[in-house]
Enzyme design. Structure first.
Site, PDB file in Angstrom:
ATOM      1  CG  ASP A  45      -1.783   1.216   1.328  1.00  0.00           C
ATOM      2  OD1 ASP A  45      -2.390   1.586   0.309  1.00  0.00           O
ATOM      3  OD2 ASP A  45      -1.840   1.821   2.415  1.00  0.00           O
ATOM      4  CG  ASP A  74      -1.813   7.571   0.584  1.00  0.00           C
ATOM      5  OD1 ASP A  74      -1.174   8.614   0.518  1.00  0.00           O
ATOM      6  OD2 ASP A  74      -2.524   7.137  -0.349  1.00  0.00           O
ATOM      7  CG  ASN A 125      -8.480   1.053  -1.661  1.00  0.00           C
ATOM      8  OD1 ASN A 125      -8.305   0.325  -2.633  1.00  0.00           O
ATOM      9  ND2 ASN A 125      -9.088   0.641  -0.560  1.00  0.00           N
ATOM     10  CE  LYS A 143      -5.335  -1.060  -1.012  1.00  0.00           C
ATOM     11  NZ  LYS A 143      -4.094  -0.483  -0.438  1.00  0.00           N
TER      12      LYS A 143
END
Length: 307
Positions: free
Chosen positions: A30, A32, A64, A221
């Protein structure tokens, strides 16, 4: 960091980290809260990404965040000191939403978008026709505003210019049961500097789900579609893949849903206490939000990679 006994939430350290990396060919990050926070790279993250690639690992970034197109992500990686991150290694919810509409739904018509520039750019790059949002006339209402008869899908993402009129239009389109209802991601909120938060795509989707009495198909996700995109393009085996994230309900659940080994880092949203609560829950769905491993930061990989 004490993780206690039982399965899951194992504190990663030393030889365990080396053994885990030796067993995995693919590493999904991921962005962030994992490799950066805002405009600041997490300490050690650029070096970790470079060393993983030098070790022959395939590295992918699954986010995302739908606010920017992939080409802008490439610029951000470079700006924050990450060397040689290629556009094809980045799988955002905006890019995957466009791919879904083009390749899975094979949309024959237009998509009405509640979203921002990143979503629009990825849709246009994928050749997906977008219903243009016209400036509302003074005094316009849902009674009088034009609706595009060619709209065959509604896509909801992060939108700082969200309005009642956009919500009302989307409701009208979704009255047609044949109209697809998609959401880029379910994230309810995002942390900002100074302890403030901003509502996420999930909160806007929830408003439209309530108003339309329909449920959106989530592309990002924890849905598996993002991993399906990677697997179809790169032949990635979930059994040899690692998912590293900071949010239990999206990143870790995504990894669990897709059969990946999961690692929670504590540089973002979720806490160790929340992870332990999921691990100890009696609800199977909640247990799927518990990570296999926990580490303070991706920088914990450095010693194992440098040895």
């Amino acid at each position: 960091m004490a993780c206690g006994g039982g399965r899951g939430c194992v504190a990663l350290r030393g030889a365990q980290i080396r053994d885990l990396l030796d067993a995995k060919h693919n590493v999904l990050f991921d962005c962030d809260g994992v490799i950066w926070n805002g405009e600041t790279a997490v300490t050690g993250a650029p070096e970790v990404v470079s060393l993983l690639k030098q070790r022959g690992k395939r590295v992918f970034f699954v986010t995302n965040n739908c606010t920017r197109p992939r080409e802008n992500y490439v610029q951000k990686f470079s700006r924050l000191g990450f060397a040689d991150v290629a556009e094809e290694e980045i799988f955002s919810s905006a890019y995957c939403s466009a791919a879904y509409l083009r390749d899975v739904a094979r949309l024959r018509g237009k998509v009405y978008v509640i979203g921002c520039g990143g979503v629009m750019k990825e849709l246009r790059d994928a050749g997906v026709p977008v219903a243009e949002e016209e400036d509302a006339e003074p005094g316009a209402s849902i009674y009088t505003c034009p609706l595009d008869p060619d709209v065959k899908a509604v896509l909801v993402g992060y939108d700082e210019n969200f309005t009642f009129m956009k919500l009302a239009k989307a409701c009208c389109y979704l009255r047609n049961s044949e109209c697809l209802f998609l959401a880029t991601d379910p994230d309810p909120w995002h942390p900002l500097r100074g302890g403030r938060v901003t509502p996420g795509s999930g909160s806007l989707t929830a408003a439209l789900e309530t108003a339309s009495s329909r449920k959106a198909t989530v592309i990002g996700k924890p849905s598996c579609f993002m991993f399906d995109c990677i697997a179809s393009q790169f032949g990635v085996d979930p059994a040899h893949s690692l998912m590293i994230g900071d949010r239990l309900e999206t990143d870790v659940l995504f990894g669990s849903n897709c059969g990946l080994t999961t690692v929670l880092t504590l540089t973002g949203v979720s806490t160790l206490q929340e992870a332990l609560a999921y691990r100890d829950s009696q609800e199977p769905q909640q247990k799927n939000c518990a990570p296999d491993y926990v580490m303070e930061s991706v920088a914990d990989f450095l010693q194992a990679l440098e040895d």
